[in-house]
Each structure stands twice: as structure tokens, then as C-alpha cells.
Design an enzyme around this catalytic site. Sequence first.
Site, PDB file in Angstrom:
ATOM      1  N   GLU A 125       0.856  -1.189   0.000  1.00  0.00           N
ATOM      2  CA  GLU A 125       0.000   0.000   0.000  1.00  0.00           C
ATOM      3  C   GLU A 125       0.891   1.238   0.000  1.00  0.00           C
ATOM      4  O   GLU A 125       1.884   1.266   0.733  1.00  0.00           O
ATOM      5  CB  GLU A 125      -0.901   0.037   1.234  1.00  0.00           C
ATOM      6  CG  GLU A 125      -1.911   1.186   1.138  1.00  0.00           C
ATOM      7  CD  GLU A 125      -2.862   1.279   2.333  1.00  0.00           C
ATOM      8  OE1 GLU A 125      -2.707   0.518   3.302  1.00  0.00           O
ATOM      9  OE2 GLU A 125      -3.747   2.122   2.273  1.00  0.00           O
ATOM     10  N   ALA A 266       1.767   0.027  10.787  1.00  0.00           N
ATOM     11  CA  ALA A 266       1.515  -1.371  10.468  1.00  0.00           C
ATOM     12  C   ALA A 266       0.680  -1.444   9.201  1.00  0.00           C
ATOM     13  O   ALA A 266       0.204  -0.423   8.711  1.00  0.00           O
ATOM     14  CB  ALA A 266       0.773  -2.060  11.610  1.00  0.00           C
ATOM     15  N   MET A 267       0.505  -2.676   8.679  1.00  0.00           N
ATOM     16  CA  MET A 267      -0.187  -2.828   7.401  1.00  0.00           C
ATOM     17  C   MET A 267      -1.102  -4.048   7.429  1.00  0.00           C
ATOM     18  O   MET A 267      -0.690  -5.134   7.854  1.00  0.00           O
ATOM     19  CB  MET A 267       0.864  -2.941   6.276  1.00  0.00           C
ATOM     20  CG  MET A 267       0.256  -3.117   4.903  1.00  0.00           C
ATOM     21  SD  MET A 267      -0.763  -1.677   4.433  1.00  0.00           S
ATOM     22  CE  MET A 267      -1.981  -2.480   3.428  1.00  0.00           C
ATOM     23  N   ASN A 269      -2.343  -6.255   5.358  1.00  0.00           N
ATOM     24  CA  ASN A 269      -2.339  -7.299   4.325  1.00  0.00           C
ATOM     25  C   ASN A 269      -3.222  -8.476   4.737  1.00  0.00           C
ATOM     26  O   ASN A 269      -3.163  -8.927   5.873  1.00  0.00           O
ATOM     27  CB  ASN A 269      -0.920  -7.807   4.116  1.00  0.00           C
ATOM     28  CG  ASN A 269       0.088  -6.698   4.055  1.00  0.00           C
ATOM     29  OD1 ASN A 269      -0.003  -5.815   3.218  1.00  0.00           O
ATOM     30  ND2 ASN A 269       1.028  -6.702   4.990  1.00  0.00           N
ATOM     31  N   HIS A 301      -6.574  -1.956  15.110  1.00  0.00           N
ATOM     32  CA  HIS A 301      -6.751  -1.229  13.847  1.00  0.00           C
ATOM     33  C   HIS A 301      -6.538  -2.137  12.635  1.00  0.00           C
ATOM     34  O   HIS A 301      -7.405  -2.230  11.756  1.00  0.00           O
ATOM     35  CB  HIS A 301      -5.787  -0.046  13.810  1.00  0.00           C
ATOM     36  CG  HIS A 301      -5.877   0.794  12.583  1.00  0.00           C
ATOM     37  ND1 HIS A 301      -6.612   1.961  12.531  1.00  0.00           N
ATOM     38  CD2 HIS A 301      -5.344   0.633  11.345  1.00  0.00           C
ATOM     39  CE1 HIS A 301      -6.522   2.485  11.325  1.00  0.00           C
ATOM     40  NE2 HIS A 301      -5.750   1.700  10.570  1.00  0.00           N
ATOM     41  N   GLU A 302      -5.413  -2.818  12.606  1.00  0.00           N
ATOM     42  CA  GLU A 302      -5.118  -3.665  11.436  1.00  0.00           C
ATOM     43  C   GLU A 302      -6.099  -4.830  11.346  1.00  0.00           C
ATOM     44  O   GLU A 302      -6.551  -5.195  10.264  1.00  0.00           O
ATOM     45  CB  GLU A 302      -3.676  -4.176  11.488  1.00  0.00           C
ATOM     46  CG  GLU A 302      -2.606  -3.092  11.636  1.00  0.00           C
ATOM     47  CD  GLU A 302      -2.751  -1.929  10.676  1.00  0.00           C
ATOM     48  OE1 GLU A 302      -3.264  -2.112   9.558  1.00  0.00           O
ATOM     49  OE2 GLU A 302      -2.348  -0.802  11.055  1.00  0.00           O
ATOM     50  N   HIS A 305      -9.400  -3.717   9.913  1.00  0.00           N
ATOM     51  CA  HIS A 305      -9.329  -3.496   8.468  1.00  0.00           C
ATOM     52  C   HIS A 305      -9.809  -4.728   7.690  1.00  0.00           C
ATOM     53  O   HIS A 305     -10.190  -4.616   6.524  1.00  0.00           O
ATOM     54  CB  HIS A 305      -7.887  -3.202   8.038  1.00  0.00           C
ATOM     55  CG  HIS A 305      -7.544  -1.743   7.961  1.00  0.00           C
ATOM     56  ND1 HIS A 305      -8.379  -0.798   7.398  1.00  0.00           N
ATOM     57  CD2 HIS A 305      -6.430  -1.065   8.351  1.00  0.00           C
ATOM     58  CE1 HIS A 305      -7.788   0.393   7.451  1.00  0.00           C
ATOM     59  NE2 HIS A 305      -6.608   0.265   8.029  1.00  0.00           N
ATOM     60  N   GLU A 324      -9.719   4.235   6.274  1.00  0.00           N
ATOM     61  CA  GLU A 324      -8.878   4.676   7.392  1.00  0.00           C
ATOM     62  C   GLU A 324      -9.666   5.418   8.466  1.00  0.00           C
ATOM     63  O   GLU A 324      -9.502   5.154   9.659  1.00  0.00           O
ATOM     64  CB  GLU A 324      -7.702   5.511   6.887  1.00  0.00           C
ATOM     65  CG  GLU A 324      -6.695   4.731   6.030  1.00  0.00           C
ATOM     66  CD  GLU A 324      -6.149   3.479   6.702  1.00  0.00           C
ATOM     67  OE1 GLU A 324      -6.284   3.331   7.929  1.00  0.00           O
ATOM     68  OE2 GLU A 324      -5.574   2.624   5.988  1.00  0.00           O
TER      69      GLU A 324
END
Length: 899
Positions: A125, A266-267, A269, A301-302, A305, A324
Site C-alpha cells: 500500500e 503497520a499494514m 495485508n 486497527h489492522e 481493516h 482509514e
Amino acid sequence: MRTDTPPTIYRKDYAAPTYFVDTVEMGFDLEPELTRVATRIVMQRNPAAAGRDIELYGEELELVQLRLNGKTLTARDYRIQGGILRIAGAPAKVTLEIETTTQPQRNTSLMGLYVSNGNFFTQCEAEGFRKITYFPDRPDVMGKYTVMLRADKKLYPVLLSNGNLIEEGDLPGGRHYAKWEDPFKKPSYLFALVAGNLVCQEEKYKLQSGREVLLQVWVEEGNLDKTQHAMDSLKNSIRWDEERFGLELDLDRFMIVAVGDFNMGAMENKGLNIFNTKFVLANPRIATDVDYANIEAVVGHEYFHNWTGNRVTCRDWFQLSLKEGLTVFRDQEFSADMIGSDSGRAVKRIDDVRVLRQAQFPEDAGPMAHPVRPDSFVEINNFYTVTVYEKGAEVVRMYQTLLGRDGFRKGMDLYFQRHDGQAVTCDDFRAAMADAGKRDLKQFERWYSQAGTPRVAASVRYDAKAKTLELTLEQSCPPTPGQKKKLPFHIPVAVGLLDRKGRDLALTLAGEKTAKSAATTRVLELTQAKQSFTFTNVAEKPVPSILRGFSAPVALEYDYSDAELAFLMAHDSDPFNRWEAGQRLATRRLLSLTIAVQAARQSGHVVSVDSVLNSLQHDSALTDALRATLNDASLDPAFRELVLTLPSETMIAEQMEVIDPQAIHAARQFLRRTLAKELSADLLKAYRDNHHGGAYSPDAASSGKRALKNVVLSYLAELDDEQAHTLAQQQCDNANNMTDRLAALAALANSGATGKRKALEDFYSEFEQEALVIDKWFTLQATARTADVETVRTLARHPAFTLKNPNRARSLIFSFCNGNPSAFHALDGSGYAFWAEQVIALNGSNPQVAARLARSLDRWRKYSPALQERMRNALRQVADTPKLSRDVAEVITKSLADK
Ligand code: TRP
Ligand code: ZN
């Protein structure tokens, strides 16, 4: 500027993709120097885009081979221009086979495939996938991925990607492979792989439905003693999303991986979240209470998502806040629910609003101001902002305030019912809320399209005879770049009225039946530029409590007297406004002290600004109110800590016409010292009451006590006397956790204590092996009161310092430029020269991080002409740098643009 101006992308130019992807198969031969990537994409033409080219994005790639439906294409069959590979005249059904190579070891941008401490990681991203292969790398193109990873078995024993592991085994030459299949369609930005020498803490977890899932937290070998909190946070997140939103984990396996080199937090995926170590690793020895809370929030949060972002994703990057803003709102609510108590929720709310005001309000008032849903960008990485995230979360919160908790839940249910598996827009989200709640939310759209922080000016008129109170609210919004005139917003304003004794009045609005409800907080809906609301049956003139709970992201103006503020501080049933009253009172005092400092300087009293300040008429309203709060055992220690914390220098700066960093600093320090003197006995008692040596636990009650005790310690340290030094030294020596240790070290570092040098050195040698703690060590020194540019230059030469690691760069450089305003804005411009050097250095290695640092001068037009001149020079120096990245160029160009 020397570089060609990079193109601007406009939201209005959105066009649907020309081809949709069905399946993606990828094979990786992982080598740090040169990794070979073979990709097979099955695509279908979008019927609405007949006759248009196949468009594939690619950056910094070596294209080895390209086949279309089995036929090798030559350079005549396609064009590559501006990072896009176009193939004309392709049939409706296409299988593309693409072979590319990349150089992970040399990838310092940390986007795409890169190496960190010998292991492979990806970050895709927003547009990093195109650094791995040519691909229709845009969020509205979704495909089903199968991924084959091949690597040396000794060096990279662990091979991870999205979804489920379906096969693994050995290969000749000491290599091995793992094959992963993600059962869900996803956009390319959610692709991830990890390969390396890692270990995990794992656990089977039972969902409410009874299904069992495998949870893993992957870290480097030495960090297995720091994963428990992240694992607990993950389990809490899974349970919370089931309970609060009825959303279940859709995979059989969910992995978190920690990496030391990472551009952001963080992400998300799919099934393979990749985290900055800062938001995973914790134990009492190395992590503070704030770290523990942040880890819980970011893990949440992650994880959240997975539904708000992954199952329902964004049509294009202008819609970024769709995922977001919504996901930040969800993580805020999660953290609040984890604390549980009403007062704990209020503490969390105050923390969140503090971030908004400290960072987002200035952004909204500066050259990078943009709406929650921007209209244009040059580099999308520059729009992962506090506006998109934090203001976006406030916008989502307003739906909940307008529709109620149940109404909001119905809106969420409808959103998923309509859009699961789709890539959608902020308008789709708003439509789901409006339709589920049967409400007209047309005007609400302006929260997405208009930038700037709205002001709401309130005034009241009490009619003793009619026993009515008329509350008039008037809204306006200052101009922002590209938006001169604004239209009225739809603003929920939560209001209460306090009687003489400080009790809430039952509220009835004109036209309603008397005492129809006993509600003591009413949400008024301000939709016009100016609107009045009349409360009836108001027996005596009340004190209004306006914008309770910070019901909208606006700046409220109301002409409270000092006495009214002290009264609200003592009595308001709304804890947010109770805190707010104290902040208003303190801001007032700080602003007048700042003006006094300036006056003293001008009249030549340079020797002792303090003596001038001391001679000012003493104002006890604030001291008395703070003393009452400090000693009020019925209040949560965490809440008392927030009240005792004076508005930051940045917050005060935003209130001034022309910012004077040194005067603000002198004023704030003077007030802290004065309060420390006046409250010394109460402070000492509070210290003793809240200091206990028991086993460490990061729960809200214990961390609240530590927070109060440590803010008290910081006040006592202002006295810089032997008693304070001893207290700090003892705490430093005896602390059994990082929160107390760091607070004590900071108190020492900011004092004249003899043990200060040694304390800093001991700390370093004790934690030399803990990168995250060494970051704290750098930050503490960069933000110390005695620090100046030279201090920071010296620290930058320390062997442990490197610009290449974003956490380390942030710990020293960003902390100084953003967190030490009076030193950074040194009158000789030395801070700006340092800033320019660092931006230029980072520009070459990591444009995304460089562009963040570039924003430290956003507010340059708010300073004195002399400082403005020096900042403009520094900005121009960066602007004239050869090979300026798109990222940095956008920030600098906008900063220098005519207002
Ligand atoms: N989507 C991520 C989040 O908010 C953040 C993110 C976006 C990111 N772009 C990134 C993280 C680049 C690292 C690098 O959770
Ligand atoms: Zn996010």
C-alpha cells in the site's frame, strides 16, 4: 525547481479499469541481490472499456519477459511510458505471463519487496506492488492470488504469504518452497510476503461460532519474550468485532509479523499483517504504558481493516478515509471498550482529541490542508495524513452521534450487506448510513469535500421572566488552498446546562412538551450559518456546557469568564468538558504570560524575564482549580493527569497571530515552575499516594496511577532542588518497568542533578540491544529542555544513529524538529539548516519518510518575518536539490506556493 513538475492526479478523472483480473499466480525466487518474479494474470476486458489498452503499472523493474495468451511480446507490441506499460488491441480474455526482477537488498524506500535485518518483507500500500511486477495496481482491480515462494532453507526457514499454506517441501541446492493460496479476492495493495529466520508465538482460538482459528505472532528469535501483549490484543480484537459489529474472522489463519524497518505503524495485508516492531514488542522492561496502549490500538486497527478495508475496499485512493477514518474510529471505540469504565472512556476520548488538535488542526490551517476526501494529489503517500485518519474518524463518529449507537450499527450492517467484496466510495458509506437511519445526510457530504476546521461561535441570552435560554450558534470556516468560500456544515453540537450548584438541568426545547424527557445532554443539529435554539423552563441563569464529548471536529468559541471555567472544571458532568474548561483556563493564562515575556524582552529586561513575570499580578484561579482536581480522590488518576498537563507549546502557538516559540517556551516553563512551587505539598502527597512498588500491570487503573505520579514528578523536577533530584534518582534506580524508568530519566535529564550524565549512560548500556529503547533514549535527549541543534548534531554522530532506519530517524530528527519548538526555531536559523540537510539526505534513500520530515516547516508563514525568511531559504534549498522525489517535491512546492 530543477526537477520536472510531476503530474497531479484528479479525483474527477476517475475512469473504471480497462481489464478486470480473475486470478493471479506468482512465483518468487528470493535472493537479496536479485529476486526473480514470475506472474501469470488471467484478465477480462471491462465491457464498458471496449477498445482500450491493457494498462499495467511498473516501477524500478527489469522486464525479462512478457507473454500474452502464450505468445511472447516484443518491444513493438507494447509501450512503456511514465511508469505504465500499455498493450493495444488485446482480446477480451487474456492470460499475461510476466517475468521481472527486482533488487530487494538495495531497496531503501521500504516500498515493494525489501530486506530488513536479513529477512524479506513487502509493503504494497498504496502503490508498492508495481515495484514487484507489472500489474493493474489500483484498488478497484481485485483478484484471487496463489503464491509460490522459493528460497534458501537455512537462511530463510520461514516462508509466509496471504491466506492458507497449501503445500511446502524441499528443493535441490539447499532450497525449499511454500505455496500459499488466499481464498478471497483482493486488490494488489493487500498482497504480502515474508521470508526469513523468524519464530512465532501461536495459539488456537475459538470464534463465537465455534470455528477454530490459528493465530501467530512472528518475530526475530530474541523477541519471543515480547509477544504476549500483541497476542492478547489480537484475541481481544477478534472478540470485540464479533460482539460490537457482528463481524467474524473469515480466515482459518491470521498472522502478525514484526519488522524493524518500516515506514509507518503497520499494514493490514490479508491474513498477514506486517507491523513496525514498535507496535508489537512489549514487556515491562522495555515498553511504557503508552506503548502497551498503542500496541492494543494498532493490533486492533489492522485486524478491523479485515472488514473495513479488505472485504469492502476503496474504489480509488481519494476514498482512503473510507477505510482509514472508519477503522480509526473502530480502534478508538475498541480501546475505549477495553477500558470499560465511563471515566476511562473519557480519558481515551481526551487523548484522541488532543492528537486531533495538536496535529490535524494545524494541518487544516496550513499549506497541505485537504478535505477528508482529497480532490487531487501528486503522490498518494503524502495523503496518509491526520486529516484522512483522525478527522476522518471524527466524521464517522458524527454519524454515530446523529444516528445513535444502534442506528450506526444498522448503517454498518447495510454497508456490508450492499458492498461486501466491492471497491466503493465514501458516498456509498454515507448512503448506507442515511438509508439505514432514514435520514437526509446530503449536507453531511461537506465534511468530505471541504477542508479547514469550522469555527462555531456560541452566545446565550437568558430571559429571567420567560425562564428561557436562547443559545445562538454561528459557524464559519476559514479559506484553505483552492477553497476560498465554504458552505455550512451539518454539525452535531451536544449541549448541557448547569445550575448554580453545578447540577445538570433537564432540557426541554421550545415547542416540546415540558419534561418530556429527562435528558440532560441534547444533540443540537447546526445546519445553517447561524441558528438559535431556545430551552424552556430554565429556572435560573445556567452555565452552558457546549460541544460535550467533543461532538464535532470544530473550534468552539464562547466567552466564558475565569470563574465559569473554574466552575465547569469542578462540576461539569461531562468529563470531556470538565477537562476542556481547565485547558481553556490554562491557555488563557499561558497566552497572557507569553505576551508578558515579549513585553519584558522589548523593554530590555533580558536578564530576568522571570522577575518580570513574578511581578505580574498573581492569578490564583488556575492554581486553585488544579489543586482541587489534584486532590479529588473521586476522580480517576488518569483523568487528573490530563487536567494537570498544560496545553503543549504547539497548541499555544496555534492560538497566536505570530508564533514566538521562545516566548511560549519561557511562559510555559514559568507557569510550570510557579505551579510546582504553589502546589508542592499537594504534589508530594500525590506522588506518595500513587507510587507503589508492586508487580507491573499495564491495565488502565495502574497505568493511570503511574501517569499521575509521573506528571507530578515532572512538576516537582521543575523546582530543581535536592528533594526533586533524590526522588527522580530513586525512581530511576528502583523502577521495575519502563514507564517509571523513563519518566524518572526525563526528570533527571531536564534538571541540574549531578547524576544526570551517568543516568543517561547507564540507561544506554543497559538497553544497548533493545532498538526500541534506544529510540526512546534519543528522543528524550532531542526533546530535553537543554537540547539545541548542536546536541542533536552530536547525537546524530553516535554510532547507534542511522537515518536508514525510520524509527531511529524519527526518534532523533523528527523528535527535535517537531517536539522541541524553541530549540528548532533558534533565531539564527541553525535548526532549519539542519532540517534541510536531513530532508535532502532522506530524499535519496526513503522519499516517503523524507516527505514527512519536509512537513515540519508547514506553518512557516505564522512566524516573525526574520524567521520566515530563514525558513523560506531552507525550503528553497530543498526545492533546488537535484533528483527531488515526487513525495518531497509535492510538500515543498505546496509549502512555497503563494497563499
Ligand atoms: N494502511 C495502513 C494502516 O493504516 C498504513 C499504511 C499505508 C502503510 N501505507 C503504508 C504502512 C506504507 C506502511 C507503509 O493501517
Ligand atoms: Zn489503517
